[in-house]
Design a protein around this motif. Sequence first.
Motif, PDB file in Angstrom:
ATOM      1  N   ALA A 152       0.796  -1.292   0.029  1.00 56.40           N
ATOM      2  CA  ALA A 152       0.133   0.092   0.043  1.00 56.40           C
ATOM      3  C   ALA A 152       0.881   1.334  -0.144  1.00 56.40           C
ATOM      4  N   ASP A 153       0.289   2.448  -0.586  1.00 57.91           N
ATOM      5  CA  ASP A 153       1.002   3.505  -0.567  1.00 57.91           C
ATOM      6  C   ASP A 153       0.877   4.336   0.692  1.00 57.91           C
ATOM      7  N   ASP A 154       1.140   3.914   1.979  1.00 53.60           N
ATOM      8  CA  ASP A 154       0.492   4.024   3.378  1.00 53.60           C
ATOM      9  C   ASP A 154       1.692   3.888   4.362  1.00 53.60           C
ATOM     10  N   LEU A 155       2.451   4.963   4.895  1.00 57.89           N
ATOM     11  CA  LEU A 155       3.614   4.893   5.588  1.00 57.89           C
ATOM     12  C   LEU A 155       3.303   4.234   6.896  1.00 57.89           C
ATOM     13  N   SER A 156       2.234   4.109   7.075  1.00 56.40           N
ATOM     14  CA  SER A 156       1.816   3.560   8.465  1.00 56.40           C
ATOM     15  C   SER A 156       1.824   2.093   8.517  1.00 56.40           C
ATOM     16  N   HIS A 157       1.984   1.331   7.368  1.00 56.03           N
ATOM     17  CA  HIS A 157       2.476   0.012   7.419  1.00 56.03           C
ATOM     18  C   HIS A 157       4.023  -0.181   7.849  1.00 56.03           C
ATOM     19  N   LEU A 158       4.581   0.455   7.797  1.00 53.66           N
ATOM     20  CA  LEU A 158       5.942   0.350   8.135  1.00 53.66           C
ATOM     21  C   LEU A 158       6.048  -0.242   9.685  1.00 53.66           C
ATOM     22  N   PRO A 159       5.622   0.468  10.549  1.00 53.40           N
ATOM     23  CA  PRO A 159       5.469   0.125  11.990  1.00 53.40           C
ATOM     24  C   PRO A 159       5.347  -1.428  12.291  1.00 53.40           C
ATOM     25  N   PHE A 160       4.233  -1.806  11.278  1.00 58.30           N
ATOM     26  CA  PHE A 160       3.894  -3.257  11.303  1.00 58.30           C
ATOM     27  C   PHE A 160       5.122  -4.134  10.842  1.00 58.30           C
ATOM     28  N   ALA A 161       5.706  -3.635   9.714  1.00 62.83           N
ATOM     29  CA  ALA A 161       6.803  -4.597   9.354  1.00 62.83           C
ATOM     30  C   ALA A 161       7.981  -4.607  10.241  1.00 62.83           C
ATOM     31  N   VAL A 162       8.407  -3.478  11.073  1.00 60.88           N
ATOM     32  CA  VAL A 162       9.386  -3.489  11.783  1.00 60.88           C
ATOM     33  C   VAL A 162       8.967  -4.204  13.231  1.00 60.88           C
ATOM     34  N   GLY A 163       7.875  -3.947  13.651  1.00 63.20           N
ATOM     35  CA  GLY A 163       7.267  -4.688  14.903  1.00 63.20           C
ATOM     36  C   GLY A 163       7.162  -6.240  14.638  1.00 63.20           C
ATOM     37  N   LEU A 164       6.705  -6.671  13.335  1.00 62.57           N
ATOM     38  CA  LEU A 164       6.881  -8.151  13.165  1.00 62.57           C
ATOM     39  C   LEU A 164       8.094  -8.516  13.174  1.00 62.57           C
ATOM     40  N   SER A 165       9.083  -7.792  12.444  1.00 53.43           N
ATOM     41  CA  SER A 165      10.601  -8.304  12.362  1.00 53.43           C
ATOM     42  C   SER A 165      11.151  -8.522  13.717  1.00 53.43           C
ATOM     43  N   ARG A 166      10.853  -7.393  14.616  1.00 49.61           N
ATOM     44  CA  ARG A 166      11.637  -7.534  15.884  1.00 49.61           C
ATOM     45  C   ARG A 166      10.922  -8.805  16.687  1.00 49.61           C
ATOM     46  N   HIS A 167       9.598  -9.004  16.458  1.00 48.58           N
ATOM     47  CA  HIS A 167       8.753 -10.225  17.145  1.00 48.58           C
ATOM     48  C   HIS A 167       9.547 -11.389  16.674  1.00 48.58           C
ATOM     49  N   THR A 168       9.786 -11.629  15.462  1.00 47.68           N
ATOM     50  CA  THR A 168      10.251 -12.796  14.566  1.00 47.68           C
ATOM     51  C   THR A 168      11.452 -13.054  15.216  1.00 47.68           C
ATOM     52  N   ARG A 169      12.490 -11.942  15.521  1.00 50.83           N
ATOM     53  CA  ARG A 169      13.894 -12.132  16.250  1.00 50.83           C
ATOM     54  C   ARG A 169      13.563 -12.695  17.424  1.00 50.83           C
ATOM     55  N   ALA A 181       7.192 -20.992  17.177  1.00 53.39           N
ATOM     56  CA  ALA A 181       7.072 -19.881  15.733  1.00 53.39           C
ATOM     57  C   ALA A 181       5.680 -19.933  15.027  1.00 53.39           C
ATOM     58  N   LEU A 182       4.661 -20.704  15.081  1.00 51.40           N
ATOM     59  CA  LEU A 182       3.643 -20.571  14.286  1.00 51.40           C
ATOM     60  C   LEU A 182       2.652 -19.418  14.913  1.00 51.40           C
ATOM     61  N   ARG A 183       3.062 -18.899  16.273  1.00 52.78           N
ATOM     62  CA  ARG A 183       2.513 -17.891  16.809  1.00 52.78           C
ATOM     63  C   ARG A 183       2.604 -16.410  15.978  1.00 52.78           C
ATOM     64  N   LEU A 184       3.586 -16.585  15.337  1.00 54.57           N
ATOM     65  CA  LEU A 184       3.899 -15.422  14.448  1.00 54.57           C
ATOM     66  C   LEU A 184       2.786 -15.113  13.476  1.00 54.57           C
ATOM     67  N   LEU A 185       2.182 -16.047  12.997  1.00 50.70           N
ATOM     68  CA  LEU A 185       0.701 -16.250  12.131  1.00 50.70           C
ATOM     69  C   LEU A 185      -0.374 -15.473  12.718  1.00 50.70           C
ATOM     70  N   ALA A 186      -0.408 -15.456  14.107  1.00 51.92           N
ATOM     71  CA  ALA A 186      -1.281 -14.339  14.707  1.00 51.92           C
ATOM     72  C   ALA A 186      -0.893 -13.264  15.167  1.00 51.92           C
ATOM     73  N   TYR A 187       0.228 -12.770  14.675  1.00 53.39           N
ATOM     74  CA  TYR A 187       0.731 -11.293  15.054  1.00 53.39           C
ATOM     75  C   TYR A 187      -0.471 -10.331  14.648  1.00 53.39           C
ATOM     76  N   ARG A 188      -0.660  -9.537  15.641  1.00 52.78           N
ATOM     77  CA  ARG A 188      -1.590  -8.348  15.565  1.00 52.78           C
ATOM     78  C   ARG A 188      -1.302  -7.180  14.916  1.00 52.78           C
ATOM     79  N   LYS A 189      -1.768  -6.615  13.952  1.00 54.01           N
ATOM     80  CA  LYS A 189      -1.317  -5.413  13.186  1.00 54.01           C
ATOM     81  C   LYS A 189      -2.237  -4.136  13.470  1.00 54.01           C
ATOM     82  N   GLU A 190      -1.273  -3.229  14.520  1.00 56.08           N
ATOM     83  CA  GLU A 190      -1.951  -2.112  14.855  1.00 56.08           C
ATOM     84  C   GLU A 190      -2.778  -1.411  13.723  1.00 56.08           C
ATOM     85  N   VAL A 191      -3.807  -0.890  14.186  1.00 55.84           N
ATOM     86  CA  VAL A 191      -4.624  -0.039  13.364  1.00 55.84           C
ATOM     87  C   VAL A 191      -4.295   1.393  13.891  1.00 55.84           C
TER      88      VAL A 191
END
Length: 820
Positions: A748-765, A810-820
């Motif tokens: 999406a052309d939406d900057l607000s998706h960036l925290p989701f990507a960074v947060g998911l990556s941190r959670h994955t680590r 690891a499968l818990r990552l599939l349920a990672y919640r995206k902040e609105v």
Amino acid sequence: MTDRLKIDIPVILPDVQDAGDSCVGRLIAELKGHVGVEDAHVAPMETGATTLCIHYDPNLIPLWRIRELAESAGAEITQRVGHLLWQMQGALHPRRARTIADRLRALPGVLEANANGAGVLSLEYDRAKTSEAAVRAELAKLDVRNVQPLAQPAPDEHAGHDHGPGEHGHSHDHGGLFGANSELVFALLCGGLLVTGFAIEKLVAGAPSWLPVALYMLAYVFGGFFTLREAIDNIRLKRFEIDTLMLVAAAGAAALGAWAEGALLLFLFSLGHALEHYAMGKARAAIEALAELAPDVASVRRDGALVELPVGELEVGDIVVVRPGERLAADGFVVAGQSSIDQAPVTGESIPVDKRPVADAEAARARPDLLDAASRVFAGTINGAGAIEIEVTRRAGESTLAKVVRLVSEAETRRSPTQRFTDRFERIFVPLVLGLAVLLLFAWVVVDEPFRDSFYRSMAVLVAASPCALAIATPSAVLSGVARAARGGVLVKGGAPLELLGSLEAIAFDKTGTLTVGEPHIRSVVPALGVTAGELMAVAVAVEELSDHPLARAIASDGRSRLEGETVPMATALRSHTGQGVSAMVDGEQVLIGKAEMFGENGFEPLSPAMEEAIAGLREAGQTSMVVRKGGRDLGAIGLMDTPRPEAAATLKKLRGLGIRRMIMISGDHQKVAESVAKEVGLDEAWGDLMPEDKVEAIRRLKAESAVAMVGDGVNDAPAMANATVGIAMGAAGSDVALETADVALMADDLSHLPFAVGLSRHTRGIIRQNLFVSLGVVALLVPATIMGLGIGPAVLLHEGSTLLVVFNALRLLAYRKEV
């Protein structure tokens, strides 16, 4: 030791006459900036094509990413290097996938081969040395049959026919006696025979002594079938793996006459494998769900009638009728009707987007890449309450959805830095375990105990020290993380970008289109003395209508309302001066339009004092300024302003909350303009007056201090993104170049998706760290426990329990919640 590869890829650079062309320089700059590319250079060939020679580390950057980057820079890769992306027989254990990849990599002519637990195989090969048939033959030797191509961007002779999202190439005939569930059924048969034998031995008085042993032996057959196959494959590769250790332990138990314990070991090990396959299949299902978003058929207007056609038969230019509530079958633009469309399946946007017909269908048809977001639609999205008609701009196999499915599947075959480390650790650790087991065999020499006890202890240590959980700890987390990101509208190209994104402390942002809306408008027109505003705008509009730069489009569209009755002349021979402006011919005179810094350099006369004063005033007001000169006369200046994105300030605040300590805006605009925008969005640092090469150097400086991401549009920012630790492109849906150049693409052309990507990556680590702690901790606990007398049964129970624990963690990552 890390292998480095050198490969010569024949490429075609359209309209390039020699290797010194600027396009070649851009191609090399983008490639050399990437982690893993040590050198890149080109040399012309007698055939007229160009050879691109690349020295790279395949562990850090795969060949398919090099192919993508070259093509995004304008190169057309020729067909000497073949590429296969296949779905194998369902989900696999990561160790099995690794064995398959290693066997294929050993084939002559195979440049790269990677496979993952989701059963996806990615392979690059030299057509002059091997073929698809040879690869299939080798897979058959490994009992891997009926592989099918995954979704491809276009038909290709080496990958069978292409599959759009509605025509997937997933094999459901998995080659075993019981199909996909063969390993689970074998494990349960092993368990049933074990329980039956144990019951007869302990409860049935007078039963022949050979009967329980015979049942245990049969249990060995079923429990060890898949493990033995894997061990044989590994021995052929001159490698000892965990499966080999388990077989040695089971054989040792049998040699001691402890058939029941050996059968229990094989039962729990094979059951654990089967459950791991099931869990890995859950992650794979998340990607398959993406592929199934597009409908199988579409209602198309053909010869005045409405007909139902398979999506694979849709052609560019077809008109597709989409009823309320239906999923869209193809990428395209709206030509009739209005509606709101739920784009979440592709872009991750939570709110439906209003769509309207294009104002000019001919213009949209000619330049579909410049379509307005309000008219552009994507396959797999869901129509709202209004009926619409769309014109198809891409075939099914080339849609944004098909590309995402293909790229995610391919990315999931790439090993992350942690996974590469654990692979190397395993290959050192397993022989050490074997050595320890051999040493413990002779404990009876030192300790006063029977050889049988020493042998039993040695086998128990083999089980306890086998790092099964370690083997699956990282790949299961990466698979789940990449799948969850894709479901949220973020394309992450493999484990390396996923881990690196989670380790960032600094992010650099491009200004235009990233922190700002990317739709500048004219705010000021300052004509020179003796020139009317209409004359100034007429010349500016004439030239800028030939360019597709955002500033040029703004001048061309807004300028027409400021012509004051002037006629727009004809402009020809447009030429771009990268990072500074453009020139063209109008009425036989050269017209220059560009930044003030363009004048006084490269043979252009300096600006007049009056024009310098006008430019200074515009910049003080925070406006981007453009000077217009015709012949030797300055006609005036135009001030433009882009508005910051409404979500920018909140996004930056969330990123700080996630631990991003430093955020910098880099811009080609004047320093004062950059500072004005930075202040408005809440940034402390703004670097302005940067040419494209200066942006690259700025990223290199930041990267020398710490890992840094570069966020841009993936087109104009490609070189800077290539030199960052992680390149992040915004608004990648519908932009092939952005999809190809980025390590991480926000659809999406939406900057607000960036925290989701960074947060998911941190959670994955975090999940990966937890899994490593559990897997290594259990080994550290069990090894001394078995040396002190813990039996094989409890050891294998704890061992397999830890393996399943890390998978389901690891499968818990599939349920990672995206902040609105």
